[in-house]
Design a protein around this motif. Sequence first.
Motif, PDB file in Angstrom:
ATOM      1  N   ILE A 247       0.848  -1.195   0.000  1.00 15.54           N
ATOM      2  CA  ILE A 247       0.000   0.000   0.000  1.00 15.54           C
ATOM      3  C   ILE A 247       0.883   1.245   0.000  1.00 15.54           C
ATOM      4  CG2 ILE A 247      -1.972  -1.089   1.113  1.00 15.54           C
ATOM      5  CD1 ILE A 247      -0.973   0.224   3.743  1.00 15.54           C
ATOM      6  N   ILE A 248       0.263   2.412  -0.174  1.00 15.33           N
ATOM      7  CA  ILE A 248       1.043   3.650  -0.327  1.00 15.33           C
ATOM      8  C   ILE A 248       2.060   3.811   0.807  1.00 15.33           C
ATOM      9  CG2 ILE A 248       0.921   6.173  -0.429  1.00 15.33           C
ATOM     10  CD1 ILE A 248      -1.794   5.926  -1.757  1.00 15.33           C
ATOM     11  N   ASP A 249       1.607   3.657   2.041  1.00 18.28           N
ATOM     12  CA  ASP A 249       2.502   3.911   3.166  1.00 18.28           C
ATOM     13  C   ASP A 249       3.691   2.957   3.228  1.00 18.28           C
ATOM     14  OD1 ASP A 249       1.004   6.053   4.062  1.00 18.28           O
ATOM     15  OD2 ASP A 249      -0.330   4.775   5.239  1.00 18.28           O
ATOM     16  N   THR A 250       3.453   1.682   2.965  1.00 19.20           N
ATOM     17  CA  THR A 250       4.575   0.743   2.989  1.00 19.20           C
ATOM     18  C   THR A 250       5.493   0.999   1.796  1.00 19.20           C
ATOM     19  OG1 THR A 250       3.126  -0.861   1.906  1.00 19.20           O
ATOM     20  CG2 THR A 250       3.439  -1.115   4.258  1.00 19.20           C
ATOM     21  N   PHE A 251       4.896   1.396   0.678  1.00 15.46           N
ATOM     22  CA  PHE A 251       5.656   1.701  -0.528  1.00 15.46           C
ATOM     23  C   PHE A 251       6.576   2.916  -0.287  1.00 15.46           C
ATOM     24  CE2 PHE A 251       5.821   3.557  -4.925  1.00 15.46           C
ATOM     25  CZ  PHE A 251       6.477   2.500  -5.539  1.00 15.46           C
ATOM     26  N   VAL A 252       6.032   3.951   0.361  1.00 14.56           N
ATOM     27  CA  VAL A 252       6.841   5.130   0.686  1.00 14.56           C
ATOM     28  C   VAL A 252       8.017   4.727   1.571  1.00 14.56           C
ATOM     29  CG1 VAL A 252       6.885   7.321   1.947  1.00 14.56           C
ATOM     30  CG2 VAL A 252       4.965   6.795   0.463  1.00 14.56           C
ATOM     31  N   THR A 255      10.577   2.801  -0.710  1.00 11.77           N
ATOM     32  CA  THR A 255      11.288   3.585  -1.727  1.00 11.77           C
ATOM     33  C   THR A 255      12.100   4.711  -1.095  1.00 11.77           C
ATOM     34  OG1 THR A 255       9.266   4.838  -2.033  1.00 11.77           O
ATOM     35  CG2 THR A 255       9.752   3.180  -3.682  1.00 11.77           C
ATOM     36  N   ALA A 256      11.471   5.452  -0.165  1.00 12.72           N
ATOM     37  CA  ALA A 256      12.146   6.644   0.347  1.00 12.72           C
ATOM     38  C   ALA A 256      13.179   6.315   1.411  1.00 12.72           C
ATOM     39  CB  ALA A 256      11.124   7.632   0.891  1.00 12.72           C
ATOM     40  N   ILE A 257      12.764   5.557   2.421  1.00 11.16           N
ATOM     41  CA  ILE A 257      13.681   5.340   3.542  1.00 11.16           C
ATOM     42  C   ILE A 257      14.685   4.235   3.221  1.00 11.16           C
ATOM     43  CG2 ILE A 257      13.851   4.828   5.999  1.00 11.16           C
ATOM     44  CD1 ILE A 257      12.365   7.414   5.538  1.00 11.16           C
ATOM     45  N   LEU A 258      14.235   3.132   2.682  1.00 10.38           N
ATOM     46  CA  LEU A 258      15.168   2.027   2.442  1.00 10.38           C
ATOM     47  C   LEU A 258      15.974   2.219   1.162  1.00 10.38           C
ATOM     48  CD1 LEU A 258      13.078  -1.088   3.574  1.00 10.38           C
ATOM     49  CD2 LEU A 258      14.648   0.308   4.905  1.00 10.38           C
ATOM     50  N   ASN A 259      15.328   2.732   0.079  1.00  8.71           N
ATOM     51  CA  ASN A 259      16.067   2.901  -1.176  1.00  8.71           C
ATOM     52  C   ASN A 259      16.593   4.316  -1.391  1.00  8.71           C
ATOM     53  OD1 ASN A 259      15.399   0.268  -1.627  1.00  8.71           O
ATOM     54  ND2 ASN A 259      13.738   0.722  -3.067  1.00  8.71           N
ATOM     55  N   GLY A 260      16.249   5.241  -0.496  1.00  9.64           N
ATOM     56  CA  GLY A 260      16.806   6.586  -0.584  1.00  9.64           C
ATOM     57  C   GLY A 260      16.250   7.469  -1.685  1.00  9.64           C
ATOM     58  N   GLU A 261      15.108   7.104  -2.279  1.00 12.01           N
ATOM     59  CA  GLU A 261      14.507   7.986  -3.283  1.00 12.01           C
ATOM     60  C   GLU A 261      13.635   9.016  -2.572  1.00 12.01           C
ATOM     61  OE1 GLU A 261      12.886   5.847  -6.866  1.00 12.01           O
ATOM     62  OE2 GLU A 261      13.362   4.092  -5.652  1.00 12.01           O
ATOM     63  N   MET A 262      14.299   9.986  -1.936  1.00 12.42           N
ATOM     64  CA  MET A 262      13.604  10.914  -1.049  1.00 12.42           C
ATOM     65  C   MET A 262      12.579  11.773  -1.785  1.00 12.42           C
ATOM     66  SD  MET A 262      14.911  10.686   2.071  1.00 12.42           S
ATOM     67  CE  MET A 262      16.247  11.096   3.152  1.00 12.42           C
TER      68      MET A 262
ATOM     69  N   PHE B 213       7.059   1.707  15.352  1.00 13.51           N
ATOM     70  CA  PHE B 213       7.630   2.178  14.101  1.00 13.51           C
ATOM     71  C   PHE B 213       8.643   3.296  14.325  1.00 13.51           C
ATOM     72  CE2 PHE B 213       7.263   4.667  10.056  1.00 13.51           C
ATOM     73  CZ  PHE B 213       7.911   3.726   9.276  1.00 13.51           C
ATOM     74  N   ASP B 214       8.354   4.202  15.274  1.00 14.29           N
ATOM     75  CA  ASP B 214       9.308   5.290  15.511  1.00 14.29           C
ATOM     76  C   ASP B 214      10.662   4.737  15.961  1.00 14.29           C
ATOM     77  OD1 ASP B 214       8.123   4.459  17.848  1.00 14.29           O
ATOM     78  OD2 ASP B 214       7.416   6.431  18.463  1.00 14.29           O
ATOM     79  N   GLY B 215      10.635   3.714  16.793  1.00 16.89           N
ATOM     80  CA  GLY B 215      11.888   3.100  17.224  1.00 16.89           C
ATOM     81  C   GLY B 215      12.662   2.528  16.045  1.00 16.89           C
ATOM     82  N   LEU B 216      11.941   1.872  15.179  1.00 15.88           N
ATOM     83  CA  LEU B 216      12.575   1.255  14.008  1.00 15.88           C
ATOM     84  C   LEU B 216      13.167   2.314  13.086  1.00 15.88           C
ATOM     85  CD1 LEU B 216      12.807  -1.564  12.627  1.00 15.88           C
ATOM     86  CD2 LEU B 216      10.782  -0.953  11.330  1.00 15.88           C
TER      87      LEU B 216
END
Lengths: 296, 292
Positions: A247-252, A255-262, B213-216
Motif C-alpha cells: 500500500i502507499i505507506d509501505t511503498f513510501v 522507496t524513500a527510507i530504504l532505497n533513498g529515493e527521497m 515504528f518510531d523506534g525502528l
Amino acid sequence: MKTLRKNWPFHVMLLPSMIFLLIFSYVPMAGIVMAFQDYKPWLGFTGSEWVGLANFRYLFERQDSIQVIWNTLVIAVLKLIFNLFVPFIFAILLNEIRRVKLQRTIQTLVYLPHFLSWVILGGILIDLLATDGFANRILSTFGVQPIFFLGDNDWFRFTVIASDVWKEFGYNTIIFLATLAGINPSLYEAAEMDGATRWKQTLYVTIPSMIPMVAVVGTLALGNVLNAGFDQIFNLYNPLVYAKGDIIDTFVYRTAILNGEMGFGTAIGLFKSVISMILILLSYRLAYKWANYRIF
Amino acid sequence: MYFKTKGYRVFNVFNTILLILLSIMCIIPLVHVLAISLSSKAAADANLVALWPIQFSLEAYKKTMFNPVFLHSIWISVLRTVIGTAITLCLTFLAAYPLSKDNSVFKGRNIYSWIFVFSMVFTGGLVPFYIVIQKLGLIDSFWVLVLPGAVNTFLVILMLNFFRGIPKELEEAAFIDGAGPFRTLFTIYLPISLPSIATITLFSMVFHWNSWFDGLLYLNNASQFPLATFLQTVIIQQDMSSMSSSPKEMELISQTTVKAAQIFIGAAPILIVYPFLQKFFVKGMTLGSVKE
C-alpha cells in the motif's frame, strides 16, 4: 487589547501545544518542496536540483506505484464496508442478550484485540496462519488443503481484511451500542401494541434509529480511505505478496527510507496527503450536514 | 411480550451461542500463544500445542528473563510510557480548557482550533518528517519516542468535550471568588475531570506501549529499542542482528516457545491494565463522539 489582557492565561495554556505542533506538524509541511526536487541529503533543500513535476510524472508512469494506489483503495474500501456492517449487526445481536453479566463478558472479550498492537498480533498470526499452523490444522480436519494465507497473493488481501475486522469489530460496536441504548423505549412499546414481532421491531424501529449513526461513522471513515493500515500490512506482508498487498505507506517507506529515493517518496506522500485532506474535509462537511456532527 | 414467543426463544438460543463463539474467537489466538509459551520445546516444535500447554514448562520464560537485551527494552518501554503519558496529559489538559470556551469568551479560540484540526487533516508525509527529526538531532535519542507525538488532537477533543459538560455555574462561582483561569482549572476542574483524565492516561499508555515504528525508524542501535520495536525486529522480521551476537542467544530466539513467551510478555501489560481501562473508555469514547 482589552481581551488579550483578560485572556492571557488561555494563550499561555495553549502555548506549549502550539510549540509542539509548529515543530512536529507545521515545519515538516515546508519539507514538501522536496517533492519538486531531486533531493540529495548532502545538498539539502537549497542545493538540490529543482525538477518541477518530474517526480509526479514518474509516479504515474511507474507500473508498481499505480498498482500500489489501487491496492490501497481496494483494501481500504473493503475494510471500510466490513468495519461498518459487522459491528452494526453485532451490536443489534448483542443488544438482544438480556443477561447483563453475559453481555458484559462478551463485550470485554471482543473489545480486547483492539488494544493489542499489530506487532503482537502479527507475531501471533504469522504463526497461526502458517501452512502448518493452528488454523490450517483445524481446516485439515474438515478436509481442506493447507492455505498459505500470508504468502499467496489471492489470499493475502482476504487475510488482511478479515484480520482487521476481527481486531476492530468489537471496539467499533461501542458507538452503535450507545446509539441503541439511546432509542426511546416507547417506540418499542408502541410497536408491540400494534402486534409487531421482535423481528419487525428491529426492522422498523431499531434499524431506522441507527441509520444516522451509520451514516456518520461511514462518512468519517471516508476520510481514511488512503490509510489502508500501515502497521498491519507492514507486520504481515513479505515480498511474495507485494503485488496485491503493498500500500502507499509501505511503498513510501521502502522507496524513500530504504532505497533513498527521497524526492519521489515525498511526492507520493504529498499526493496522499492532499487527497486525504480533501476527503476528510468533505466527510466532515457531509457528517455535519447529514447528522449535525461536529468535531470541535 | 415478544421474548416469550417460541420463535424468539429459538432465536435467542442460537444468538447466544453465536455471540459466545465470536467472543471466544477474539481471544483464541492469545490463548494459543500462551499455551505454546508454556509447553516444552519438543511439543511446540512438533506443532502439537493447541489451546492447552503440553508438557508444561517455564523454560521459555526463564530464558527470556535472562536475556539482557529483552529486559533493557522493557525498561525503555516503561520509561517512554511514563514520561510520554505525563507530557501528553499535561499538554492535553492545558490546551483543552481554553478550547472548550465559547467563541464569545475566548476570541482566539477559532484560530487555535483550526491550527489543531489542520495538523490532523494534513501532514507533510513521512520523508519531510524524518528530515525534521534528523535536523533536530533527535535520531538515536530517547526523546524521539516521546516528543513528536506529544500533542494528540484526538485526545484534546475528548478532553474538551468533557469540559463542556461541566456546568458553567461552577466556573462562574470560582471567578466571583476571585480565582483566575489557572486556579479554576487546577482546583475546580482537575478534581472533577478525573474520569476523563483516566481515559486519556490509559489511551496514551496503550499508545506508547504499542508504538514500534518510531523506534525502528529513528533508532539505529538495537540496544535502545523499546520492547515493541525489539519484538518487531526479532519476531516479525526475524532479524537476529538486533540481538546480541552470541550464538547461544541466537539459538534461544529461534525457538518457538521463547518467541511465544516474548509475544505474551509484550501483551501482558495491556492485558493487565485492560480491565481497568474498559470501565472508563466506553464512557469516554461515547462522550467524545456522540453529541446532541
